[in-house]
Design an enzyme around this catalytic site. Structure first.
Site, PDB file in Angstrom:
ATOM      1  N   LEU A  93      -4.885  24.846  31.426  1.00  0.00           N
ATOM      2  CA  LEU A  93      -4.702  26.068  32.220  1.00  0.00           C
ATOM      3  C   LEU A  93      -3.339  26.653  31.874  1.00  0.00           C
ATOM      4  CD1 LEU A  93      -6.089  25.052  35.741  1.00  0.00           C
ATOM      5  CD2 LEU A  93      -7.074  26.699  34.143  1.00  0.00           C
ATOM      6  N   ARG A 148      -7.502  10.533  29.031  1.00  0.00           N
ATOM      7  CA  ARG A 148      -8.963  10.681  29.103  1.00  0.00           C
ATOM      8  C   ARG A 148      -9.718   9.943  28.006  1.00  0.00           C
ATOM      9  NH1 ARG A 148      -9.034  16.982  31.035  1.00  0.00           N
ATOM     10  NH2 ARG A 148      -8.423  16.429  33.146  1.00  0.00           N
ATOM     11  N   HIS A 187     -15.843  17.765  27.345  1.00  0.00           N
ATOM     12  CA  HIS A 187     -15.081  18.544  28.323  1.00  0.00           C
ATOM     13  C   HIS A 187     -14.188  19.611  27.697  1.00  0.00           C
ATOM     14  CE1 HIS A 187     -13.119  19.476  32.031  1.00  0.00           C
ATOM     15  NE2 HIS A 187     -11.938  19.052  31.635  1.00  0.00           N
ATOM     16  N   GLU A 231     -10.343  14.911  37.582  1.00  0.00           N
ATOM     17  CA  GLU A 231      -9.411  13.790  37.473  1.00  0.00           C
ATOM     18  C   GLU A 231      -8.568  13.680  38.751  1.00  0.00           C
ATOM     19  OE1 GLU A 231      -8.012  13.252  33.461  1.00  0.00           O
ATOM     20  OE2 GLU A 231      -5.970  13.304  34.218  1.00  0.00           O
ATOM     21  N   ARG A 261      -5.882  16.089  24.667  1.00  0.00           N
ATOM     22  CA  ARG A 261      -5.201  16.943  25.631  1.00  0.00           C
ATOM     23  C   ARG A 261      -4.990  16.208  26.947  1.00  0.00           C
ATOM     24  NH1 ARG A 261      -6.970  20.466  30.144  1.00  0.00           N
ATOM     25  NH2 ARG A 261      -9.033  19.566  29.929  1.00  0.00           N
ATOM     26  N   GLN A 286     -12.662  16.347  23.262  1.00  0.00           N
ATOM     27  CA  GLN A 286     -12.354  15.531  24.455  1.00  0.00           C
ATOM     28  C   GLN A 286     -13.592  15.329  25.327  1.00  0.00           C
ATOM     29  OE1 GLN A 286      -9.712  16.879  28.018  1.00  0.00           O
ATOM     30  NE2 GLN A 286      -8.622  15.241  26.972  1.00  0.00           N
ATOM     31  N   HIS A 345     -14.605  13.983  29.044  1.00  0.00           N
ATOM     32  CA  HIS A 345     -14.007  13.675  30.347  1.00  0.00           C
ATOM     33  C   HIS A 345     -14.706  12.435  30.900  1.00  0.00           C
ATOM     34  CE1 HIS A 345     -12.536  14.008  34.413  1.00  0.00           C
ATOM     35  NE2 HIS A 345     -11.780  15.034  34.062  1.00  0.00           N
ATOM     36  N   LEU A 350     -18.448  18.413  36.253  1.00  0.00           N
ATOM     37  CA  LEU A 350     -17.174  17.698  36.292  1.00  0.00           C
ATOM     38  C   LEU A 350     -16.832  17.177  37.690  1.00  0.00           C
ATOM     39  CD1 LEU A 350     -14.456  17.066  34.791  1.00  0.00           C
ATOM     40  CD2 LEU A 350     -13.609  19.164  35.828  1.00  0.00           C
ATOM     41  N   GLY A 384     -12.432  38.496  25.330  1.00  0.00           N
ATOM     42  CA  GLY A 384     -12.400  37.380  26.282  1.00  0.00           C
ATOM     43  C   GLY A 384     -11.549  37.767  27.472  1.00  0.00           C
ATOM     44  N   PHE A 429      -1.929  12.928  37.471  1.00  0.00           N
ATOM     45  CA  PHE A 429      -3.003  13.156  36.519  1.00  0.00           C
ATOM     46  C   PHE A 429      -2.850  12.154  35.385  1.00  0.00           C
ATOM     47  CE2 PHE A 429      -5.854  17.013  35.860  1.00  0.00           C
ATOM     48  CZ  PHE A 429      -6.249  17.061  37.174  1.00  0.00           C
ATOM     49  N   ASP A 469     -18.170  31.734  20.538  1.00  0.00           N
ATOM     50  CA  ASP A 469     -18.492  32.923  19.727  1.00  0.00           C
ATOM     51  C   ASP A 469     -17.293  33.429  18.920  1.00  0.00           C
ATOM     52  OD1 ASP A 469     -20.793  32.619  21.203  1.00  0.00           O
ATOM     53  OD2 ASP A 469     -20.440  34.359  22.474  1.00  0.00           O
TER      54      ASP A 469
HETATM   55  C1  LIG Z   1     -15.261  22.290  34.556  1.00  0.00           C
HETATM   56  C2  LIG Z   1     -13.906  22.447  33.934  1.00  0.00           C
HETATM   57  C3  LIG Z   1     -12.781  22.090  34.649  1.00  0.00           C
HETATM   58  C4  LIG Z   1     -11.514  22.214  34.072  1.00  0.00           C
HETATM   59  N1  LIG Z   1     -10.424  21.851  34.805  1.00  0.00           N
HETATM   60  C5  LIG Z   1      -9.180  22.018  34.277  1.00  0.00           C
HETATM   61  C6  LIG Z   1      -8.020  21.720  35.044  1.00  0.00           C
HETATM   62  O1  LIG Z   1      -8.098  21.310  36.204  1.00  0.00           O
HETATM   63  N2  LIG Z   1      -6.810  21.902  34.465  1.00  0.00           N
HETATM   64  C7  LIG Z   1      -6.671  22.363  33.195  1.00  0.00           C
HETATM   65  O2  LIG Z   1      -5.544  22.525  32.729  1.00  0.00           O
HETATM   66  N3  LIG Z   1      -7.769  22.677  32.453  1.00  0.00           N
HETATM   67  C8  LIG Z   1      -9.002  22.513  32.967  1.00  0.00           C
HETATM   68  N4  LIG Z   1     -10.107  22.842  32.211  1.00  0.00           N
HETATM   69  C9  LIG Z   1      -9.919  23.482  30.902  1.00  0.00           C
HETATM   70  C10 LIG Z   1      -9.529  24.961  31.102  1.00  0.00           C
HETATM   71  O3  LIG Z   1     -10.114  25.455  32.276  1.00  0.00           O
HETATM   72  C11 LIG Z   1      -9.982  25.820  29.932  1.00  0.00           C
HETATM   73  O4  LIG Z   1      -9.499  25.290  28.730  1.00  0.00           O
HETATM   74  C12 LIG Z   1      -9.440  27.247  30.061  1.00  0.00           C
HETATM   75  O5  LIG Z   1      -9.640  27.771  31.339  1.00  0.00           O
HETATM   76  C13 LIG Z   1     -10.052  28.157  29.011  1.00  0.00           C
HETATM   77  O6  LIG Z   1      -9.608  29.457  29.253  1.00  0.00           O
HETATM   78  P1  LIG Z   1      -9.854  30.608  28.201  1.00  0.00           P
HETATM   79  O7  LIG Z   1      -9.238  31.841  28.770  1.00  0.00           O
HETATM   80  O8  LIG Z   1      -9.428  30.147  26.864  1.00  0.00           O
HETATM   81  O9  LIG Z   1     -11.440  30.755  28.138  1.00  0.00           O
HETATM   82  P2  LIG Z   1     -12.559  31.116  29.290  1.00  0.00           P
HETATM   83  O10 LIG Z   1     -11.982  31.072  30.653  1.00  0.00           O
HETATM   84  O11 LIG Z   1     -13.707  30.280  28.968  1.00  0.00           O
HETATM   85  O12 LIG Z   1     -12.861  32.614  28.968  1.00  0.00           O
HETATM   86  C14 LIG Z   1     -13.580  32.999  27.816  1.00  0.00           C
HETATM   87  C15 LIG Z   1     -13.857  34.483  27.886  1.00  0.00           C
HETATM   88  O13 LIG Z   1     -14.410  34.901  26.654  1.00  0.00           O
HETATM   89  C16 LIG Z   1     -15.490  35.761  26.869  1.00  0.00           C
HETATM   90  N5  LIG Z   1     -16.387  35.647  25.711  1.00  0.00           N
HETATM   91  C17 LIG Z   1     -16.909  34.541  25.158  1.00  0.00           C
HETATM   92  N6  LIG Z   1     -17.688  34.853  24.111  1.00  0.00           N
HETATM   93  C18 LIG Z   1     -17.639  36.200  23.982  1.00  0.00           C
HETATM   94  C19 LIG Z   1     -18.233  37.140  23.106  1.00  0.00           C
HETATM   95  N7  LIG Z   1     -19.076  36.782  22.119  1.00  0.00           N
HETATM   96  N8  LIG Z   1     -17.969  38.455  23.292  1.00  0.00           N
HETATM   97  C20 LIG Z   1     -17.160  38.867  24.302  1.00  0.00           C
HETATM   98  N9  LIG Z   1     -16.576  38.006  25.161  1.00  0.00           N
HETATM   99  C21 LIG Z   1     -16.815  36.702  25.007  1.00  0.00           C
HETATM  100  C22 LIG Z   1     -16.101  35.294  28.173  1.00  0.00           C
HETATM  101  O14 LIG Z   1     -16.786  36.359  28.788  1.00  0.00           O
HETATM  102  C23 LIG Z   1     -14.845  34.896  28.961  1.00  0.00           C
HETATM  103  O15 LIG Z   1     -14.329  36.018  29.643  1.00  0.00           O
HETATM  104  C24 LIG Z   1     -11.380  22.711  32.767  1.00  0.00           C
HETATM  105  C25 LIG Z   1     -12.513  23.080  32.046  1.00  0.00           C
HETATM  106  C26 LIG Z   1     -13.768  22.923  32.616  1.00  0.00           C
HETATM  107  C27 LIG Z   1     -14.966  23.277  31.787  1.00  0.00           C
END
Ligand SMILES: Cc1cc2nc3c(=O)[nH]c(=O)nc-3n(C[C@H](O)[C@H](O)[C@H](O)COP(=O)(O)OP(=O)(O)OC[C@H]3O[C@@H](n4cnc5c(N)ncnc54)[C@H](O)[C@@H]3O)c2cc1C
Length: 560
Positions: free
Chosen positions: A381, A272, A340, A241, A375, A226, A228, A238, A10, A113, A207
Site C-alpha cells: 500500500l 510470508r 497474493h 496477516e 514483499r 508471493q 499468502h 484473504l 489505472g 506484521f 493488462d
Molecule cells: C486481498 C488483498 C489484501 C491486501 N492487503 C494489503 C495490506 O493490508 N497491506 C498492503 O500493503 N498491501 C496489501 N495488498 C496489496 C495491495 O493492496 C496492492 O498491491 C495494491 O493495492 C495495488 O494497487 P495498484 O494501484 O497498483 O492496483 P489496483 O488497486 O489493483 O488498481 C488497478 C487499476 O487498474 C485498472 N485497470 C486494470 N486493467 C486495466 C485496463 N486494461 N484498462 C484500464 N484500466 C485497467 C483497474 O480498473 C484499477 O483501477 C493486498 C492485496 C490483496 C489482493
C-alpha cells in the site's frame, strides 16, 4: 481522437496518486480505468500500511527489515528512499481524509506484521485499503481531470522509442478510441488471476503489464510470486496477516503450533514465504487436516476474545461467517496458502521510468524493486503511494517538454483488428476454458515449491495454451458490456505473463525469497544476486540480467 498531456491507466491507489502528482505539477491529466476507481483492488487491502512513526521505531529498522525480507534482492537505494517517505505519506493520507485506528492515547495504532522488527503497520480496522482509497478519491475529486471510466486499455503506441498514446475501448459502447498522450503511466495493478487460488479480485489480470511487454517494455523479476499463508479454504479469500499480528496462531491437526519448527524466534510472524512453505510442508507430511477442498491447517483467534475480534478484525469475521460458514469467535479458521502478490512487473527506477521514453509505471504493475524476492506485508500500500507520486512527478516533467504525440489511423486498426477477428470466428477456443486450464497449470507446475521437471512441463503447457489462444473465439456479438470479449482480452494477457513467470523461474537455479526450488534449495549469491529482465520476442521471453543496488547492507543468511 482524444489528446492529453499525461494519461494514467489505472485508478487504484497508485494511479490516483500519480494523477494527483501530475496535476499538481501543472499538467493536464486523464485517467483510464476498466473499473470504477473505488472498485480497484487497492480497496480490498485489509491489514495496513507500514511507516516507522513514534519514538520507539526507526526508519533504519524499517529499511533493514525490507532489505532482509527481500532476501537481499531489493535495490537498497530505492528501499532507503521508500522507507524515509513512509511517515510523511501516512500523515498526508490522514490529511486527505483517511481515518486510521487509534490507540488509547489517541496516537496512530500499530500492529505487528510478518518479518517486521517492530509493530509498525498502521491500519483502519481490517479495511485499510478502502479507507485509503476513499481518502485518495475525495482528494483527487477536488482537482480537474478527465476520467474514462470502464474503458479497457488494449494497446500502447510507441514510435521511435517514444510513447505516443494508447488505444482503449469503452465497455459501455464497444467503441475503440485513440488517446494521444505525451506521457503514459501504467498503474493497472496485479495479475494474481494467473493462479486459480488467489486472494486477488477477478479484475487482477495484469493488462497494463502485458500491453507494455507487448510494446517492448522490459519486465523484471517475474518469477517471484508471493503466496499468502492464510487464504480461506475453498474461496481463497484473504484472512489478513493482522489476525496473527493481533495474536492469532496456526495449528496443525495434531494441535501443535508448528511454526516453532520453522521460525523459532518469531513463530507465526515470520515472513510470508517462510510461513507458506511451513503450511505446505505440514500438509504434505500428513500433519494437516483434510477435507473436500484439500489439505489445510487452522488459524485460531478465539483466545483473543469476542470484543477484540469483532472490533479489530471485523472483515475477517464477516468473510469467515459468509464464505466458510464458521465463526472465528468460537471456531478455528481453515486456511491454506493462496497467491497474493506479484513482486515482478514492469521494470522501473525509483522515478517510475521504464525502458521506453514517455512510459512510466507504478504500484503492483511495476517492479522498482523494493520487494526483491519477497514483499513484507504492509509495504505495498505504501509503495503505491510513494512511487505513484514519483511516477506522476516524472511523467509530468517529461510531458512538459516532450514533442506532441503522433497517432495514426493504423494504430487503432492494429489494436482493434484482433478483437474483431475473435468475434467473427465461427469456430475456436472458449476463453473461459483456457483461463481455467492456465490457472490449473500454474497451480500445479509453478507454485510455492518448484523444480526443473515441473517448470519444463508447466512451460510446455503454457505454450500449448498460447497456441490455442491464437484461435480464441468470442461468441457474444453484442457491443455493450461484452464480458465474453473482455474475458478473452484478459486471458491473453494472463497467458503472456505466465510464460514470463515460468521461464524466469526455470532459469533461476537457486532458492531465494518466494522462489523455492527443491532441486536448488540454497540461495546462490555468487550467480544469482541479480534481477531477471524479460523482453518479449515472437518465440517467448528473452532473458537478460541486471545488477542489484547495494548501499549499506551486506547479504546475510535470512533466518526468523
Ligand atoms: C486481498 C488483498 C489484501 C491486501 N492487503 C494489503 C495490506 O493490508 N497491506 C498492503 O500493503 N498491501 C496489501 N495488498 C496489496 C495491495 O493492496 C496492492 O498491491 C495494491 O493495492 C495495488 O494497487 P495498484 O494501484 O497498483 O492496483 P489496483 O488497486 O489493483 O488498481 C488497478 C487499476 O487498474 C485498472 N485497470 C486494470 N486493467 C486495466 C485496463 N486494461 N484498462 C484500464 N484500466 C485497467 C483497474 O480498473 C484499477 O483501477 C493486498 C492485496 C490483496 C489482493
Amino acid at each position: 481522437m482524444q489528446r492529453h498531456d499525461v494519461v494514467v491507466v489505472g485508478a487504484g491507489l497508485a494511479g490516483q496518486r500519480a494523477a494527483l502528482a501530475a496535476i499538481q505539477a501543472g499538467r493536464e491529466v486523464a485517467i483510464v480505468s476498466k473499473l470504477h476507481p473505488l472498485r480497484s483492488h487497492s480497496g480490498a487491502a485489509q491489514g495496513g500500511i507500514n511507516a516507522a512513526v513514534g519514538k520507539e521505531d526507526s526508519v533504519e529498522t524499517h529499511i533493514y527489515d525490507t532489505v532482509k525480507g527481500s532476501d537481499y534482492l531489493g535495490d537498497q537505494d530505492a528501499i532507503e528512499f521508500f522507507c524515509r517517505e513512509a511517515g510523511p505519506t501516512v500523515v498526508e493520507m490522514e490529511h486527505f481524509g483517511t481515518v486510521f485506528s487509534r490507540g488509547p492515547d489517541g496516537s496512530l495504532a500499530r500492529r505487528a506484521f510478518g518479518g517486521a522488527g517492530f509493530p509498525r503497520t498502521i491500519y483502519a480496522a481490517d479495511r485499510t485499503g478502502l479507507a485509503l482509497l476513499q481518502g485518495m478519491w475525495e482528494r483527487l475529486g477536488t482537482e480537474r481531470f478527465t476520467l474514462y471510466e470502464e474503458w479497457d486499455l488494449t494497446d500502447l503506441v510507441v514510435r521511435e522509442g517514444r510513447v505516443q498514446g494508447i488505444v482503449a475501448f469503452d465497455r459501455k459502447t464497444g467503441e475503440f478510441e485513440e488517446i494521444a498522450a505525451r506521457a503514459v503511466v501504467i498503474a493497472t495493478g496485479p495479475y494474481g488471476r494467473v493462479y486459480g487460488r488467489t486472494t486477488n479480485a477477478h479484475s487482477c489480470t495484469g493488462d497494463g503489464v502485458a500491453v507494455a511487454y507487448d510494446a517492448g517494455a522490459v519486465l523484471k523479476d517475474m518469477e517471484f510470486v508471493q503466496f499468502h499463508p492464510t487464504a480461506l479454504l475453498e474461496s481463497g479469500i484473504l484472512i489478513t496477516e493482522g489476525a496473527r499480528g493481533e495474536g492469532g496462531y496456526l495449528k496443525n491437526a495434531k494441535g501443535e503450533r508448528f511454526m516453532s519448527r520453522y521460525a523459532p524466534h518469531v513463530l507465526d510472524l515470520a515472513s510470508r514465504d517462510v510461513v507458506s512453505r511451513a503450511i505446505v510442508t505440514e500438509v504434505a507430511e500428513g500433519r494437516g487436516f483434510s477435507g473436500p477442498y484439500g489439505g489445510y491447517v487452522n488459524l485460531e483467534v478465539m483466545h483473543l476474545g469476542r470484543e477484540m475480534i469483532e472490533s479489530r478484525l471485523q472483515e475477517i469475521v464477516d468473510f469467515s461467517r459468509n464464505f466458510a460458514g464458521i465463526d472465528p469467535v468460537t471456531e478455528p479458521i481453515p486456511v491454506y496458502p493462496g497467491q497474493h502478490y506479484m513482486m515482478g512487473g514492469i521494470s522501473t527506477n525509483l522515478h517510475g521510468e521504464t525502458s521506453i521514453r514517455g512510459l512510466f509505471a507504478a504500484g503492483e504493475a511495476a517492479c522498482v524493486s523494493i520487494h526483491g524476492a519477497n514483499r513484507l506485508g504492509g509495504n505495498s500500500l505504501l509503495e503505491t503511494l510513494v512511487f505513484g507520486k514519483q511516477a506522476g512527478i516524472a511523467a509530468a516533467a517529461y510531458a512538459a517538454s516532450a514533442p506532441a504525440p503522433e497517432m495514426h489511423a493504423s494504430d487503432l486498426d492494429r489494436a482493434a483488428a484482433p478483437l474483431r477477428a475473435w468475434s467473427s470466428r465461427t469456430d475456436g477456443e472458449d476463453p473461459s476454458a483456457l483461463r481455467t486450464e492456465l490457472q490449473q497449470t500454474m497451480e500445479r507446475y509453478a507454485s510455492i515449491y518448484r523444480n526443473e521437471a515441473d517448470l519444463l512441463e508447466g512451460l510446455r503447457r503454457v505454450r500449448a495454451l498460447k497456441a490455442r489462444f491464437a484461435r480464441v473465439r468470442v461468441v457474444d456479438q453484442s457491443r455493450v458490456y461484452n464480458v465474453n470479449l473482455t474475458d478473452a482480452l484478459e486471458v491473453g494477457h494472463l497467458i503472456e505473463l505466465s510464460e514470463a513467470i515460468v521461464v524466469g523461474a526455470y532459469a533461476r537455479t537457486e532458492s531465494r525469497g518466494a522462489h523455492a526450488r527443491t532441486d536448488y534449495p540454497k540461495r546462490d549469491d555468487a550467480h544469482w544476486m541479480r534481477h531477471t529482465l524479460a523482453q518479449r520476442t515472437p518465440d517467448g521471453p528473452s532473458l537478460s540480467y541486471g545488477p542489484v543496488t547495494f548501499t549499506r547492507w551486506e547479504p546475510k543468511e535470512r533466518v526468523y
